[in-house]
Write an enzyme that holds these catalytic residues in place. Structure first.
Site, PDB file in Angstrom:
ATOM      1  N   TYR A  56     -15.460 -16.470 -31.469  1.00 23.59           N
ATOM      2  CA  TYR A  56     -14.430 -15.571 -32.013  1.00 23.59           C
ATOM      3  C   TYR A  56     -14.750 -14.133 -31.670  1.00 23.59           C
ATOM      4  O   TYR A  56     -15.907 -13.719 -31.755  1.00 23.59           O
ATOM      5  CB  TYR A  56     -14.350 -15.712 -33.544  1.00 23.59           C
ATOM      6  CG  TYR A  56     -12.998 -16.241 -33.951  1.00 23.59           C
ATOM      7  CD1 TYR A  56     -11.881 -15.404 -33.891  1.00 23.59           C
ATOM      8  CD2 TYR A  56     -12.814 -17.561 -34.320  1.00 23.59           C
ATOM      9  CE1 TYR A  56     -10.620 -15.891 -34.205  1.00 23.59           C
ATOM     10  CE2 TYR A  56     -11.566 -18.051 -34.625  1.00 23.59           C
ATOM     11  CZ  TYR A  56     -10.464 -17.209 -34.575  1.00 23.59           C
ATOM     12  OH  TYR A  56      -9.237 -17.687 -34.865  1.00 23.59           O
ATOM     13  N   GLU A  58     -12.286 -11.104 -32.354  1.00 22.48           N
ATOM     14  CA  GLU A  58     -11.160 -10.200 -32.652  1.00 22.48           C
ATOM     15  C   GLU A  58     -11.554  -8.763 -32.363  1.00 22.48           C
ATOM     16  O   GLU A  58     -12.661  -8.335 -32.678  1.00 22.48           O
ATOM     17  CB  GLU A  58     -10.756 -10.346 -34.125  1.00 22.48           C
ATOM     18  CG  GLU A  58      -9.950 -11.611 -34.374  1.00 22.48           C
ATOM     19  CD  GLU A  58      -9.467 -11.724 -35.818  1.00 22.48           C
ATOM     20  OE1 GLU A  58      -9.843 -10.880 -36.646  1.00 22.48           O
ATOM     21  OE2 GLU A  58      -8.715 -12.671 -36.099  1.00 22.48           O
ATOM     22  N   ASP A 202       8.597  -7.531 -15.834  1.00 22.08           N
ATOM     23  CA  ASP A 202       7.973  -8.825 -16.143  1.00 22.08           C
ATOM     24  C   ASP A 202       7.808  -9.552 -14.813  1.00 22.08           C
ATOM     25  O   ASP A 202       8.760 -10.118 -14.265  1.00 22.08           O
ATOM     26  CB  ASP A 202       8.868  -9.616 -17.104  1.00 22.08           C
ATOM     27  CG  ASP A 202       8.261 -10.965 -17.468  1.00 22.08           C
ATOM     28  OD1 ASP A 202       7.322 -11.406 -16.779  1.00 22.08           O
ATOM     29  OD2 ASP A 202       8.755 -11.593 -18.430  1.00 22.08           O
ATOM     30  N   LYS A 231       1.150 -18.569 -12.740  1.00 17.26           N
ATOM     31  CA  LYS A 231       2.187 -18.969 -11.781  1.00 17.26           C
ATOM     32  C   LYS A 231       1.668 -18.640 -10.372  1.00 17.26           C
ATOM     33  O   LYS A 231       0.657 -19.204  -9.983  1.00 17.26           O
ATOM     34  CB  LYS A 231       3.506 -18.314 -12.168  1.00 17.26           C
ATOM     35  CG  LYS A 231       3.949 -18.813 -13.573  1.00 17.26           C
ATOM     36  CD  LYS A 231       5.202 -18.186 -14.114  1.00 17.26           C
ATOM     37  CE  LYS A 231       5.461 -18.674 -15.541  1.00 17.26           C
ATOM     38  NZ  LYS A 231       6.594 -17.980 -16.186  1.00 17.26           N
ATOM     39  N   ARG A 237      -3.585 -20.749 -17.926  1.00 17.11           N
ATOM     40  CA  ARG A 237      -2.468 -20.367 -18.794  1.00 17.11           C
ATOM     41  C   ARG A 237      -2.872 -19.138 -19.574  1.00 17.11           C
ATOM     42  O   ARG A 237      -3.837 -19.166 -20.336  1.00 17.11           O
ATOM     43  CB  ARG A 237      -2.176 -21.478 -19.818  1.00 17.11           C
ATOM     44  CG  ARG A 237      -1.873 -22.823 -19.230  1.00 17.11           C
ATOM     45  CD  ARG A 237      -0.778 -22.732 -18.242  1.00 17.11           C
ATOM     46  NE  ARG A 237       0.503 -22.696 -18.870  1.00 17.11           N
ATOM     47  CZ  ARG A 237       1.479 -23.573 -18.624  1.00 17.11           C
ATOM     48  NH1 ARG A 237       1.279 -24.558 -17.772  1.00 17.11           N
ATOM     49  NH2 ARG A 237       2.632 -23.465 -19.214  1.00 17.11           N
TER      50      ARG A 237
HETATM   51  C1  LIG Z   1       7.043 -17.891 -17.468  1.00 20.98           C
HETATM   52  C2  LIG Z   1       7.648 -16.618 -17.893  1.00 20.98           C
HETATM   53  C3  LIG Z   1       7.427 -16.088 -19.166  1.00 20.98           C
HETATM   54  C4  LIG Z   1       6.790 -16.834 -20.293  1.00 20.98           C
HETATM   55  O1  LIG Z   1       5.593 -17.368 -20.093  1.00 20.98           O
HETATM   56  P1  LIG Z   1       5.007 -18.501 -21.079  1.00 20.98           P
HETATM   57  O2  LIG Z   1       3.583 -18.439 -20.695  1.00 20.98           O
HETATM   58  O3  LIG Z   1       5.704 -19.750 -20.713  1.00 20.98           O
HETATM   59  O4  LIG Z   1       5.259 -18.074 -22.483  1.00 20.98           O
HETATM   60  C5  LIG Z   1       7.956 -14.842 -19.460  1.00 20.98           C
HETATM   61  N1  LIG Z   1       8.677 -14.163 -18.555  1.00 20.98           N
HETATM   62  C6  LIG Z   1       8.930 -14.662 -17.330  1.00 20.98           C
HETATM   63  C7  LIG Z   1       9.738 -13.860 -16.370  1.00 20.98           C
HETATM   64  C8  LIG Z   1       8.434 -15.906 -16.967  1.00 20.98           C
HETATM   65  O5  LIG Z   1       8.714 -16.383 -15.752  1.00 20.98           O
END
Ligand SMILES: *Cc1c(COP(=O)(O)O)cnc(C)c1O
Length: 420
Positions: A56, A58, A202, A231, A237
């Site tokens: 942990y 925080e 984003d 991605k 993740r």
């Molecule tokens: C995948 C994605 C997210 C969210 O990601 P998670 O890890 O699934 O919560 C947010 N914004 C965009 C543009 C994404 O492609």
């Protein structure tokens, strides 16, 4: 076999061990075209499976609420420094649990409930967390949604500007989940500047392409950048928020203590490993090859009469409208999965069908490029996709089974990180 080997897991819990093994095999045998997925390296797998999960911590490096941070602090600091240097940003927070919480932190940092926030509508390719109706972000804030032009399938910055001037959102999101074209960060920045809004890029889908120089960077245009790490960036993740120095404190406070408790240190370490990998010449080559593969696949699919939204792609992602093929997205995706080709059904802009049964499919080349597939092989993939979509319409299971065998044969020639 899964790599690293899971002898302890298989002995202690044969059910879960067997299922993990089965998933590893599935990932090995299929052509994985889900645009948000990839294969992480064995190094990233090892870091995420480490004892760091026991700790942990925080707070932030040097300012923790728990003792025993002698090792965690340098790990998180390395992750932060690598993010800053890879993307050329002043500040990075590597603690968000995933992309959605990262975006939520942006709301907490800059908005009050009920404030207007602008983002691309979900059916046009935006993400739920950009203020879409069913998301908390659309229920607790006033979502203003821009779309794409019906004739081009692309964002219309004139529409974005008109909506911005009319609604005065405090935050504008650009980026999304089904955008096959380059995002015009300077264009969005000019609009945000005009109404004094915070522009948030984003870059979840394209972070790896940006890191590898295969997509323009939002740095210098968007003062706040959110991204997932799993991605095209090919990490575990997780997510990061990057920003200029001026927004650093507000964002850090929003992540902790605003939204989250202890950071997932095993993930932080794996993010650091992935960021180190992403800074190598090999990764630059990977990013460019992802785009080359997507362009080659798009061309081959177009050549077979598929309708691609925007007519093609600039990045890793292709969005197909199957209407002219006489089959909906869902049955096509299911038939393709049986044929060993994994993708997802997806709405297309102005889709007359429902989101759970839409007209299109979305695919991406991040994962197959990690496996080593090259542009020369994309015509073969397009031919299989064409045949399987036809077979879906004709309920021709023999063809689907034949393709699944051919796919398995092809993929067995390409190593998979995480499998030996
Ligand atoms: C995948 C994605 C997210 C969210 O990601 P998670 O890890 O699934 O919560 C947010 N914004 C965009 C543009 C994404 O492609």
């Amino acid at each position: 076999m899964h790599e690293p080997a899971m002898t302890h897991l298989t002995a202690a819990d044969p059910e879960i061990g067997g299922l993990v093994e089965a998933e590893a095999r599935r990932q090995y045998e299929k052509i994985r075209l889900i645009a948000s997925e990839n294969y992480v390296s064995t190094a990233v797998l090892e870091a995420s499976g480490s004892v760091l999960t026991n700790k942990y911590s925080e707070g932030y490096p040097g300012k923790r609420y728990y003792e025993g941070q002698q090792v965690i602090d340098p790990i998180e600091t390395l992750a932060i420094d690598r993010a800053k240097s890879l993307f050329g940003v002043e500040h990075a927070n590597v603690q968000p649990y995933s992309g959605s919480p990262a975006n939520l932190a942006v709301y907490l940092a800059f908005l009050q409930p009920g404030d207007p926030v602008m983002g691309m509508g979900l059916p046009s390719g935006g993400h739920l967390t950009h203020g879409w109706t069913v998301s908390a972000t659309g229920r607790w804030f006033r979502g203003v949604r821009y779309g794409v032009r019906q004739d081009t399938g692309r964002v219309d910055l004139d529409e974005v500007r008109d909506l911005a001037l009319e609604n005065r959102p405090k935050v504008i999101f650009c980026g999304g989940t089904a955008i096959p074209r380059t995002i015009d960060f300077p264009g969005f920045a000019a609009i945000a500047r005009e109404i004094d809004a915070v522009l948030v890029a984003d870059i979840s889908h394209i972070a790896g392409l940006i890191a590898g120089g295969a997509h323009p960077s939002p740095v210098g245009h968007a003062p706040v950048i959110t991204t997932t790490t799993h991605k095209t960036l090919r990490g575990p993740r997780g997510a990061m928020i990057m920003s200029d120095a001026a927004h650093a404190t507000a964002l850090d406070k929003a992540v902790f203590p605003g939204l989250q408790g202890g950071p997932h240190n095993h993930t932080t370490a794996a993010v650091a490993v992935a960021l180190r990998e992403a800074a190598t010449p090999d990764f630059r080559e990977y990013a460019h090859r992802v785009v080359a593969n997507a362009k080659a696949l798009a061309e081959a699919l177009s050549g077979r009469g598929f309708d691609l939204i925007t007519g093609g792609t600039d990045n890793h992602l292709i969005l197909i409208d199957l209407t002219s093929r006489g089959v909906a997205g869902k049955p096509a995706a299911k038939a393709l999965d049986r044929a060993g080709i994994e993708l997802n059904y997806n709405t297309v802009p102005f889709d007359p069908r429902k989101p759970f049964d839409p007209s299109g499919v979305r695919l991406g080349t991040a994962a197959i490029t990690t496996r080593g597939l090259r542009p020369e092989q994309m015509p073969t993939l397009a031919a299989w996709i064409d045949e399987a979509v036809k077979a879906a319409g004709d309920a021709d299971e023999a063809t689907i089974e034949r393709i699944a065998g051919e796919v398995r044969d092809l993929m067995s020639a390409y190593p998979m990180p995480g499998w030996v």
